[in-house]
Write a protein that holds these residues in place. Structure first.
Motif, PDB file in Angstrom:
ATOM      1  N   VAL A  65       3.843  -8.857   1.050  1.00  0.00           N
ATOM      2  CA  VAL A  65       2.651  -8.126   0.607  1.00  0.00           C
ATOM      3  C   VAL A  65       2.896  -6.625   0.644  1.00  0.00           C
ATOM      4  CG1 VAL A  65       0.275  -7.569   1.251  1.00  0.00           C
ATOM      5  CG2 VAL A  65       1.015  -9.943   1.224  1.00  0.00           C
ATOM      6  N   LEU A  66       3.528  -6.143   1.691  1.00  0.00           N
ATOM      7  CA  LEU A  66       3.763  -4.706   1.833  1.00  0.00           C
ATOM      8  C   LEU A  66       4.749  -4.156   0.805  1.00  0.00           C
ATOM      9  CD1 LEU A  66       3.850  -4.359   5.720  1.00  0.00           C
ATOM     10  CD2 LEU A  66       2.003  -3.727   4.154  1.00  0.00           C
ATOM     11  N   ARG A  67       5.546  -5.017   0.206  1.00  0.00           N
ATOM     12  CA  ARG A  67       6.515  -4.587  -0.823  1.00  0.00           C
ATOM     13  C   ARG A  67       5.926  -4.580  -2.229  1.00  0.00           C
ATOM     14  NH1 ARG A  67      10.834  -8.294   1.893  1.00  0.00           N
ATOM     15  NH2 ARG A  67      11.631  -6.877   3.474  1.00  0.00           N
ATOM     16  N   SER A  68       4.698  -5.056  -2.389  1.00  0.00           N
ATOM     17  CA  SER A  68       4.078  -5.155  -3.707  1.00  0.00           C
ATOM     18  C   SER A  68       3.072  -4.023  -3.920  1.00  0.00           C
ATOM     19  CB  SER A  68       3.376  -6.509  -3.851  1.00  0.00           C
ATOM     20  OG  SER A  68       2.582  -6.524  -5.009  1.00  0.00           O
ATOM     21  N   PRO A  69       3.410  -3.029  -4.754  1.00  0.00           N
ATOM     22  CA  PRO A  69       2.483  -1.911  -4.982  1.00  0.00           C
ATOM     23  C   PRO A  69       1.133  -2.361  -5.551  1.00  0.00           C
ATOM     24  CG  PRO A  69       4.656  -1.403  -5.872  1.00  0.00           C
ATOM     25  CD  PRO A  69       4.670  -2.852  -5.464  1.00  0.00           C
ATOM     26  N   THR A  71      -0.450  -5.230  -5.057  1.00  0.00           N
ATOM     27  CA  THR A  71      -1.228  -5.835  -3.980  1.00  0.00           C
ATOM     28  C   THR A  71      -1.726  -4.769  -3.012  1.00  0.00           C
ATOM     29  OG1 THR A  71       0.103  -7.845  -4.162  1.00  0.00           O
ATOM     30  CG2 THR A  71      -1.187  -7.590  -2.158  1.00  0.00           C
ATOM     31  N   LEU A  72      -0.876  -3.809  -2.701  1.00  0.00           N
ATOM     32  CA  LEU A  72      -1.287  -2.725  -1.809  1.00  0.00           C
ATOM     33  C   LEU A  72      -2.443  -1.920  -2.409  1.00  0.00           C
ATOM     34  CD1 LEU A  72       2.092  -1.402  -0.387  1.00  0.00           C
ATOM     35  CD2 LEU A  72       0.281  -2.608   0.837  1.00  0.00           C
ATOM     36  N   MET A  75      -5.593  -3.908  -2.082  1.00  0.00           N
ATOM     37  CA  MET A  75      -6.048  -3.886  -0.693  1.00  0.00           C
ATOM     38  C   MET A  75      -6.672  -2.543  -0.343  1.00  0.00           C
ATOM     39  SD  MET A  75      -2.957  -6.059   1.042  1.00  0.00           S
ATOM     40  CE  MET A  75      -3.455  -5.773   2.710  1.00  0.00           C
ATOM     41  N   LEU A  76      -6.129  -1.451  -0.855  1.00  0.00           N
ATOM     42  CA  LEU A  76      -6.676  -0.121  -0.609  1.00  0.00           C
ATOM     43  C   LEU A  76      -8.084   0.006  -1.185  1.00  0.00           C
ATOM     44  CD1 LEU A  76      -6.377   2.805   0.375  1.00  0.00           C
ATOM     45  CD2 LEU A  76      -5.362   3.323  -1.858  1.00  0.00           C
ATOM     46  N   THR A  79     -10.481  -2.045   0.836  1.00  0.00           N
ATOM     47  CA  THR A  79     -10.700  -1.397   2.127  1.00  0.00           C
ATOM     48  C   THR A  79     -11.703  -0.257   2.000  1.00  0.00           C
ATOM     49  OG1 THR A  79      -8.477  -1.963   2.850  1.00  0.00           O
ATOM     50  CG2 THR A  79      -9.564  -0.165   4.007  1.00  0.00           C
TER      51      THR A  79
END
Length: 110
Positions: A65-69, A71-72, A75-76, A79
């Protein structure tokens, strides 16, 4: 009754109980600024979720998940929306200003 049904009922009752207690909690915490309550919620939630990810061995999924811009970014955005809803313009603010439970639940700001 199957164990998954029992678990679902237990989780639902737990959620309903927590939602019933939340307005009382926020009213009692009215002397604390809404931003400080929100900050504590964010920090403690992140720590608890991180511990659960490690204990349940989902670290590889987290790395993915953290490697996928894309998805990030999703999530941002989510949030920020949750933070606005729960923060100064939402549930915590209304609880701190002693608004009625109906106004808090529907996010009515006047």
């Amino acid at each position: 009754m199957q164990s998954s049904s029992r678990s679902g009922i237990f989780y639902a009752l737990t959620a309903f109980t927590l939602w019933a207690i939340a307005p009382i909690y926020f009213k009692e915490m009215s002397f604390v600024p809404a931003t400080e309550i929100l900050a504590h919620r964010v920090i403690w939630s992140c720590l608890i979720v991180l511990v659960l990810i490690i204990l349940l061995r989902y670290t590889n999924a987290l790395k993915t998940v953290l490697r996928s811009p894309k998805t990030l970014m999703a999530m941002l955005v989510s949030t920020i929306l949750i933070g606005v809803n729960w923060g100064e313009l939402g549930y915590i603010y209304l609880g701190n200003t002693k608004q009625s439970n109906v106004k808090r639940q529907f996010g009515i700001l006047h």
